[in-house]
Write an enzyme that holds these catalytic residues in place. Structure first.
Site, mmCIF file in Angstrom:
data_model
loop_
_atom_site.group_PDB
_atom_site.id
_atom_site.type_symbol
_atom_site.label_atom_id
_atom_site.label_comp_id
_atom_site.label_asym_id
_atom_site.label_seq_id
_atom_site.Cartn_x
_atom_site.Cartn_y
_atom_site.Cartn_z
ATOM 1 N N GLY A 165 2.393 2.806 -2.217
ATOM 2 C CA GLY A 165 3.651 2.720 -2.875
ATOM 3 C C GLY A 165 4.823 1.949 -2.527
ATOM 4 C CD GLU A 214 -4.625 0.442 -5.863
ATOM 5 O OE1 GLU A 214 -4.390 -0.718 -5.303
ATOM 6 O OE2 GLU A 214 -4.139 1.429 -5.116
ATOM 7 N NE ARG A 220 -0.769 10.121 3.171
ATOM 8 C CZ ARG A 220 -1.402 8.865 2.462
ATOM 9 N NH1 ARG A 220 -2.637 8.379 3.158
ATOM 10 N NH2 ARG A 220 -1.361 8.083 1.340
ATOM 11 C CB SER A 279 -0.914 0.097 1.086
ATOM 12 O OG SER A 279 -0.184 0.269 2.477
ATOM 13 C CD GLU A 321 -6.219 3.966 -6.498
ATOM 14 O OE1 GLU A 321 -5.227 4.350 -7.092
ATOM 15 O OE2 GLU A 321 -6.124 3.652 -5.286
ATOM 16 C CG ASP A 362 -4.817 7.357 0.110
ATOM 17 O OD1 ASP A 362 -5.419 7.673 -0.987
ATOM 18 O OD2 ASP A 362 -3.641 7.249 0.374
ATOM 19 C CB THR A 363 -7.607 10.293 -3.232
ATOM 20 O OG1 THR A 363 -8.557 9.462 -3.399
ATOM 21 C CG2 THR A 363 -6.240 10.032 -3.601
HETATM 22 N N1 ATP Z 1 0.266 0.988 -14.927
HETATM 23 C C1 ATP Z 1 0.285 2.390 -14.688
HETATM 24 N N2 ATP Z 1 0.878 3.276 -15.484
HETATM 25 C C2 ATP Z 1 1.125 4.607 -15.001
HETATM 26 N N3 ATP Z 1 1.005 4.971 -13.821
HETATM 27 C C3 ATP Z 1 0.704 3.991 -12.797
HETATM 28 C C4 ATP Z 1 0.520 2.689 -13.053
HETATM 29 N N4 ATP Z 1 0.072 1.893 -12.038
HETATM 30 C C5 ATP Z 1 0.446 2.815 -11.079
HETATM 31 N N5 ATP Z 1 0.596 4.081 -11.421
HETATM 32 C C6 ATP Z 1 0.705 5.198 -10.607
HETATM 33 O O1 ATP Z 1 1.129 4.870 -9.349
HETATM 34 C C7 ATP Z 1 0.254 5.645 -8.236
HETATM 35 C C8 ATP Z 1 0.025 4.202 -7.362
HETATM 36 O O2 ATP Z 1 -0.180 2.882 -7.733
HETATM 37 P P1 ATP Z 1 -1.373 1.991 -7.016
HETATM 38 O O3 ATP Z 1 -2.519 2.832 -6.926
HETATM 39 O O4 ATP Z 1 -1.499 0.638 -7.738
HETATM 40 O O5 ATP Z 1 -0.579 1.486 -5.908
HETATM 41 P P2 ATP Z 1 -0.673 1.654 -4.262
HETATM 42 O O6 ATP Z 1 0.577 1.212 -3.372
HETATM 43 O O7 ATP Z 1 -2.039 0.665 -4.012
HETATM 44 O O8 ATP Z 1 -0.998 2.943 -3.829
HETATM 45 P P3 ATP Z 1 -2.313 3.558 -2.722
HETATM 46 O O9 ATP Z 1 -2.329 2.493 -1.785
HETATM 47 O O10 ATP Z 1 -1.795 4.833 -2.408
HETATM 48 O O11 ATP Z 1 -3.479 3.609 -3.560
HETATM 49 C C9 ATP Z 1 -0.991 5.369 -9.290
HETATM 50 O O12 ATP Z 1 -2.035 6.280 -8.578
HETATM 51 C C10 ATP Z 1 -0.562 5.981 -10.461
HETATM 52 O O13 ATP Z 1 -0.286 7.450 -10.323
HETATM 53 MG MG MG Z 2 -3.906 3.385 -5.494
#
Ligand code: ATP
Ligand code: MG
Length: 274
Positions: A43, A160, A245, A41, A148, A167-168
């Protein structure tokens, strides 16, 4: 499930459990691509690979930075989107409801700013709602989901979904008459949602720590609260590290731009000291 069972448009992708499979996935998808541990999560363990030289580093990081070590990864083709949004979608006793779209900016896989509403062309909004209906219906249950989506021109990609407040979506604590949390509770409690009303354009900006501390303290709160309409939510985390954060600043405005400027100024005024 989104791509293979529901037929939603997603980035091209491959799963990989070993370094060999990972290298094979990149060879199939091409660069740039995004590498993510499947369990993660905010990133963590995630990187964008743009050059050959970054392939090894991204693999190593995915195996150490995730919430579980030696994680299975997903490699995704990079979607060169114009906008990314969260469509908060509520499944409740009186049907499926959508909040106005929330735009956001992510840096290093973690959100920095969000705003509501995010203006979209009517047909794009319709597509976003259709994708969100399909994915939340397939998951089932009652509650609020954060869907998302990436938008490139008129094309919508599923990215996703969180089966809970997002969070957003913290911006809804000021921008909507019912926050995402209130909506989630209502839905789970079997109560109707009725209508979801936007009070005013609103924005959120995150407050990040800059250093490691086991006794983080906030300063600058007085200045932050001088900014018209601003509010702070400080999370009370017991320790800090770089880019953790620690809270979020919220603000309203007569335009989205004004709300964003105010939220950003309020977040920037707050500093965390060790
Ligand atoms: N395939 C992709 N192409 C372009 N950008 C991407 C891609 N996958 C992810 N991103 C960028 O990275 C961000 C985080 O990816 P993702 O939502 O999959 O991860 P996360 O770790 O679950 O993040 P969070 O928990 O904060 O939502 C996305 O909101 C987007 O900006
Ligand atoms: Mg995400």
């Amino acid at each position: 499930m989104a791509a293979e069972e529901l037929g939603l448009r997603t980035s091209p992708y491959r799963f990989a459990e070993t370094e060999t499979e990972y290298r094979g996935a990149i060879a199939a998808l091409g660069l740039p691509c995004v590498v993510k541990p499947v369990m993660s999560s905010s990133g963590k363990g995630q990187s964008t690979v743009r050059t050959e030289a970054e392939i090894q580093t991204a693999w190593n990081y995915s195996q150490s930075g995730g919430r579980t070590k030696n994680a299975k990864v997903i490699v995704e083709g990079f979607v060169n989107f114009d906008t990314e949004i969260t469509l908060l979608t509520v499944r409740a006793i009186d049907g499926t409801h959508f909040c106005p779209p929330i735009g956001h900016v992510q840096i290093s896989g973690d959100y920095r700013e969000s705003w509501q509403p995010c203006p979209l062309a009517p047909d794009v909004l319709r597509q976003c709602q259709e994708v969100s209906s399909k994915i939340t219906e397939a998951l089932g249950g009652w509650g609020l989901f954060g869907v998302e989506l990436f938008i490139q021109g008129e094309t919508v990609y599923f990215s996703e979904v969180s089966p809970r407040p997002h969070d957003t979506g913290m911006v809804t604590m000021v921008s909507q008459s019912m926050s995402e949390f209130e909506l989630h509770v209502r839905a789970i409690a079997g109560l109707p949602i009725g209508a979801i009303d936007l009070v005013s354009p609103g924005a959120s900006a995150v407050i990040l720590a800059t250093e490691v501390s086991d006794r983080p303290q906030f300063t600058g709160i007085d200045q932050a609260l001088q900014i018209p309409t601003s509010k702070l939510r400080l999370f009370g985390k017991p320790s800090s590290h770089k880019n953790r954060r620690m809270g979020v600043a919220l603000a309203l405005g007569s335009t989205i731009e004004e709300a964003r400027e105010r939220a950003k100024a309020a977040a920037d005024a707050v500093k965390i000291i060790g």
